[in-house]
Design a protein around this motif. Structure first.
Motif, PDB file in Angstrom:
ATOM      1  N   MET A   1       1.330  38.602  42.343  1.00 44.05           N
ATOM      2  CA  MET A   1       0.783  38.198  43.642  1.00 44.05           C
ATOM      3  C   MET A   1       1.317  38.362  45.022  1.00 44.05           C
ATOM      4  SD  MET A   1       0.378  33.810  44.192  1.00 44.05           S
ATOM      5  CE  MET A   1      -0.219  33.298  43.147  1.00 44.05           C
ATOM      6  N   ARG A   2       1.029  38.795  45.993  1.00 43.52           N
ATOM      7  CA  ARG A   2       1.776  38.228  47.226  1.00 43.52           C
ATOM      8  C   ARG A   2       2.571  37.416  47.459  1.00 43.52           C
ATOM      9  NH1 ARG A   2       4.768  43.567  48.311  1.00 43.52           N
ATOM     10  NH2 ARG A   2       4.536  43.111  50.480  1.00 43.52           N
ATOM     11  N   LEU A   3       3.413  36.918  48.222  1.00 41.47           N
ATOM     12  CA  LEU A   3       4.408  36.190  48.781  1.00 41.47           C
ATOM     13  C   LEU A   3       4.592  35.382  50.203  1.00 41.47           C
ATOM     14  CD1 LEU A   3       6.715  34.953  45.924  1.00 41.47           C
ATOM     15  CD2 LEU A   3       4.472  34.273  45.768  1.00 41.47           C
ATOM     16  N   HIS A   4       4.356  34.451  50.841  1.00 40.73           N
ATOM     17  CA  HIS A   4       4.636  34.427  52.390  1.00 40.73           C
ATOM     18  C   HIS A   4       6.016  34.720  52.240  1.00 40.73           C
ATOM     19  CE1 HIS A   4       4.226  32.270  56.293  1.00 40.73           C
ATOM     20  NE2 HIS A   4       5.622  32.170  55.736  1.00 40.73           N
ATOM     21  N   THR A   5       6.867  35.371  53.570  1.00 38.89           N
ATOM     22  CA  THR A   5       8.149  36.019  53.938  1.00 38.89           C
ATOM     23  C   THR A   5       8.357  35.409  55.031  1.00 38.89           C
ATOM     24  OG1 THR A   5       7.777  38.194  54.108  1.00 38.89           O
ATOM     25  CG2 THR A   5       8.390  37.565  51.908  1.00 38.89           C
ATOM     26  N   HIS A   6       9.514  34.950  55.132  1.00 43.66           N
ATOM     27  CA  HIS A   6      10.205  34.644  56.787  1.00 43.66           C
ATOM     28  C   HIS A   6      11.288  35.352  56.626  1.00 43.66           C
ATOM     29  CE1 HIS A   6      10.786  31.867  60.084  1.00 43.66           C
ATOM     30  NE2 HIS A   6      12.127  32.381  59.281  1.00 43.66           N
ATOM     31  N   GLU A   7      11.043  36.175  57.817  1.00 46.29           N
ATOM     32  CA  GLU A   7      12.915  36.976  57.759  1.00 46.29           C
ATOM     33  C   GLU A   7      13.968  36.312  59.007  1.00 46.29           C
ATOM     34  OE1 GLU A   7      12.623  41.248  57.888  1.00 46.29           O
ATOM     35  OE2 GLU A   7      10.516  41.022  56.180  1.00 46.29           O
ATOM     36  N   TRP A   8      15.040  36.747  58.690  1.00 45.40           N
ATOM     37  CA  TRP A   8      16.394  36.923  59.817  1.00 45.40           C
ATOM     38  C   TRP A   8      16.635  37.730  59.899  1.00 45.40           C
ATOM     39  CZ3 TRP A   8      15.510  33.238  55.931  1.00 45.40           C
ATOM     40  CH2 TRP A   8      14.915  31.067  56.486  1.00 45.40           C
ATOM     41  N   GLY A   9      17.286  38.299  61.270  1.00 48.03           N
ATOM     42  CA  GLY A   9      17.849  39.654  61.285  1.00 48.03           C
ATOM     43  C   GLY A   9      17.563  40.349  61.086  1.00 48.03           C
ATOM     44  N   GLY A  10      18.536  41.769  61.308  1.00 48.01           N
ATOM     45  CA  GLY A  10      17.707  43.060  61.168  1.00 48.01           C
ATOM     46  C   GLY A  10      19.111  44.274  60.600  1.00 48.01           C
ATOM     47  N   GLY A  11      19.788  43.504  60.024  1.00 48.26           N
ATOM     48  CA  GLY A  11      21.581  44.497  60.105  1.00 48.26           C
ATOM     49  C   GLY A  11      20.994  45.297  58.752  1.00 48.26           C
ATOM     50  N   ASP A  12      22.268  46.264  58.595  1.00 49.05           N
ATOM     51  CA  ASP A  12      21.419  47.578  57.829  1.00 49.05           C
ATOM     52  C   ASP A  12      21.576  46.619  55.895  1.00 49.05           C
ATOM     53  OD1 ASP A  12      21.590  49.384  59.825  1.00 49.05           O
ATOM     54  OD2 ASP A  12      24.262  49.308  59.669  1.00 49.05           O
ATOM     55  N   ARG A  13      22.369  45.960  55.748  1.00 49.56           N
ATOM     56  CA  ARG A  13      22.312  45.277  54.221  1.00 49.56           C
ATOM     57  C   ARG A  13      21.068  44.314  54.482  1.00 49.56           C
ATOM     58  NH1 ARG A  13      27.681  42.312  53.587  1.00 49.56           N
ATOM     59  NH2 ARG A  13      27.563  41.819  55.146  1.00 49.56           N
ATOM     60  N   THR A  14      20.652  44.052  52.402  1.00 48.07           N
ATOM     61  CA  THR A  14      19.410  43.395  53.120  1.00 48.07           C
ATOM     62  C   THR A  14      19.759  41.940  52.034  1.00 48.07           C
ATOM     63  OG1 THR A  14      17.554  45.369  52.776  1.00 48.07           O
ATOM     64  CG2 THR A  14      17.551  43.056  51.588  1.00 48.07           C
ATOM     65  N   TYR A  40      23.034  40.993  57.977  1.00 50.13           N
ATOM     66  CA  TYR A  40      22.237  41.216  57.206  1.00 50.13           C
ATOM     67  C   TYR A  40      20.391  40.754  57.726  1.00 50.13           C
ATOM     68  CZ  TYR A  40      25.297  40.615  52.612  1.00 50.13           C
ATOM     69  OH  TYR A  40      26.281  40.432  51.600  1.00 50.13           O
ATOM     70  N   ARG A  41      19.714  41.619  57.065  1.00 50.56           N
ATOM     71  CA  ARG A  41      18.501  41.796  57.211  1.00 50.56           C
ATOM     72  C   ARG A  41      17.675  40.532  55.986  1.00 50.56           C
ATOM     73  NH1 ARG A  41      13.355  45.390  55.006  1.00 50.56           N
ATOM     74  NH2 ARG A  41      11.360  43.635  55.346  1.00 50.56           N
ATOM     75  N   VAL A  42      17.751  38.824  56.366  1.00 50.16           N
ATOM     76  CA  VAL A  42      17.370  38.356  55.390  1.00 50.16           C
ATOM     77  C   VAL A  42      15.734  38.015  55.027  1.00 50.16           C
ATOM     78  CG1 VAL A  42      17.980  35.760  55.114  1.00 50.16           C
ATOM     79  CG2 VAL A  42      19.517  37.233  55.810  1.00 50.16           C
ATOM     80  N   ILE A  43      15.048  38.695  54.178  1.00 46.58           N
ATOM     81  CA  ILE A  43      13.811  37.834  53.582  1.00 46.58           C
ATOM     82  C   ILE A  43      14.465  36.832  52.201  1.00 46.58           C
ATOM     83  CG2 ILE A  43      11.549  39.251  52.920  1.00 46.58           C
ATOM     84  CD1 ILE A  43      13.208  41.769  52.623  1.00 46.58           C
ATOM     85  N   ALA A  44      13.320  35.961  53.345  1.00 46.82           N
ATOM     86  CA  ALA A  44      13.371  34.237  51.937  1.00 46.82           C
ATOM     87  C   ALA A  44      11.685  34.151  51.897  1.00 46.82           C
ATOM     88  CB  ALA A  44      14.166  32.787  52.935  1.00 46.82           C
ATOM     89  N   VAL A  45      11.854  34.115  50.608  1.00 47.30           N
ATOM     90  CA  VAL A  45       9.415  33.997  49.998  1.00 47.30           C
ATOM     91  C   VAL A  45       9.934  32.056  49.882  1.00 47.30           C
ATOM     92  CG1 VAL A  45      10.434  35.809  48.512  1.00 47.30           C
ATOM     93  CG2 VAL A  45      10.970  33.761  47.231  1.00 47.30           C
ATOM     94  N   ASP A  46       8.579  31.978  50.223  1.00 49.17           N
ATOM     95  CA  ASP A  46       8.311  29.582  49.196  1.00 49.17           C
ATOM     96  C   ASP A  46       6.637  31.464  48.134  1.00 49.17           C
ATOM     97  OD1 ASP A  46       8.675  28.936  51.506  1.00 49.17           O
ATOM     98  OD2 ASP A  46       6.022  30.000  52.555  1.00 49.17           O
ATOM     99  N   LEU A  47       7.561  30.255  46.941  1.00 52.83           N
ATOM    100  CA  LEU A  47       7.140  30.980  45.697  1.00 52.83           C
ATOM    101  C   LEU A  47       5.554  30.450  45.133  1.00 52.83           C
ATOM    102  CD1 LEU A  47       9.524  29.164  43.309  1.00 52.83           C
ATOM    103  CD2 LEU A  47       8.979  31.885  44.314  1.00 52.83           C
ATOM    104  N   ARG A  48       4.833  31.210  44.979  1.00 52.37           N
ATOM    105  CA  ARG A  48       3.841  30.181  44.576  1.00 52.37           C
ATOM    106  C   ARG A  48       3.073  28.626  44.974  1.00 52.37           C
ATOM    107  NH1 ARG A  48       1.080  32.261  39.242  1.00 52.37           N
ATOM    108  NH2 ARG A  48       0.631  34.461  39.814  1.00 52.37           N
TER     109      ARG A  48
END
Length: 237
Positions: A1-14, A40-48
């Motif tokens: 299942m593909r989850l909804h994500t939210h991002e902050w930043g756009g750095g070279d690290r993830t 960091y490029r930060v990626i946060a999920v919403d779990l199912r």
């Protein structure tokens, strides 16, 4: 299942962030921008069953939700090889079970719910919290939380499918301490932790996890003491 994500930043690290039960990506409202500020490029999920992500599918809660389903969704959604992955509580459990797929450079398990099936502990308090979690109730439990965190908690509760708790406890065979870490791994503990006993913390250390305690913080380390949470990541971020 593909989850909804939210991002902050756009750095070279993830950096990847995985919330605990009842919450969603909004639980990281301070930590996400703080990591973005560190490059960091930060990626946060919403779990199912949480936030804006889909609900689970199946005839029973056990089919719709459980550690293996949560982990598989992370593998379906998040990029492999991230520099850092942090999971809190049930999110730490999901991250641990997904770490072989995700292969982050470093993993952090924040007051993890590795062993969630204990005598006298079940899904009922979580299910009832869906109904009892009023603003007054939350501010009584967390008097030091700013209004924005209370707002985020209320919004997350409104979006949350409480069957996630029922499904979780339908898989007691998965309630175990992990073996040797697949990648360099840190376990952060509340003070005291209600999810990891001192004996379990010592055993995790013997198995190769670094274990640190965030002094004075409750289970929601990143909300109770964001500065202490970040300080406890020294050398890991």
């Amino acid at each position: 299942m593909r989850l909804h994500t939210h991002e902050w930043g756009g750095g070279d690290r993830t950096a990847l962030l995985v919330h605990g039960i009842q919450a969603d990506h909004r639980t990281w409202r301070v930590i996400g921008p703080a990591l973005a500020g560190r490059g960091y490029r930060v990626i946060a999920v919403d779990l199912r069953g949480h936030g804006a992500s889909p609900r689970g599918e199946g005839a029973t809660a056990a089919e719709r939700y459980g550690p293996e389903q949560f982990a598989a969704d992370l593998a379906d959604t998040l990029p492999a090889g991230a520099d850092l992955a942090i999971g809190h509580s049930m999110g730490a459990l999901a991250l641990w079970r997904a770490v072989e797929w995700l292969k982050p450079v470093r993993a952090v398990y924040s007051d993890p719910a590795f062993v969630y099936d204990r005598p006298g502990v079940g899904p009922e308090p979580f299910v009832s919290f869906k109904r009892l979690g009023t603003r007054q109730f939350i501010t009584t439990m967390h008097p030091d939380w700013p209004a924005a965190d209370v707002d985020a908690e209320l919004a997350a509760l409104a979006a949350w499918d409480s069957d996630t708790a029922v499904g979780l406890w339908a898989h007691p065979e998965l309630s175990v301490l992990p073996g040797a870490p697949a990648v360099p791994s840190l376990v952060q503990l509340a003070d005291p932790s209600l999810l990891v006993t001192p004996a379990e913390a010592a055993e995790l250390g013997r198995r190769g996890f670094e274990v640190r305690t965030v002094r004075g913080a409750g289970h929601c380390l990143h909300r109770d003491d964001p500065a202490g949470f970040l300080a406890a990541l020294d050398g890991w971020i």
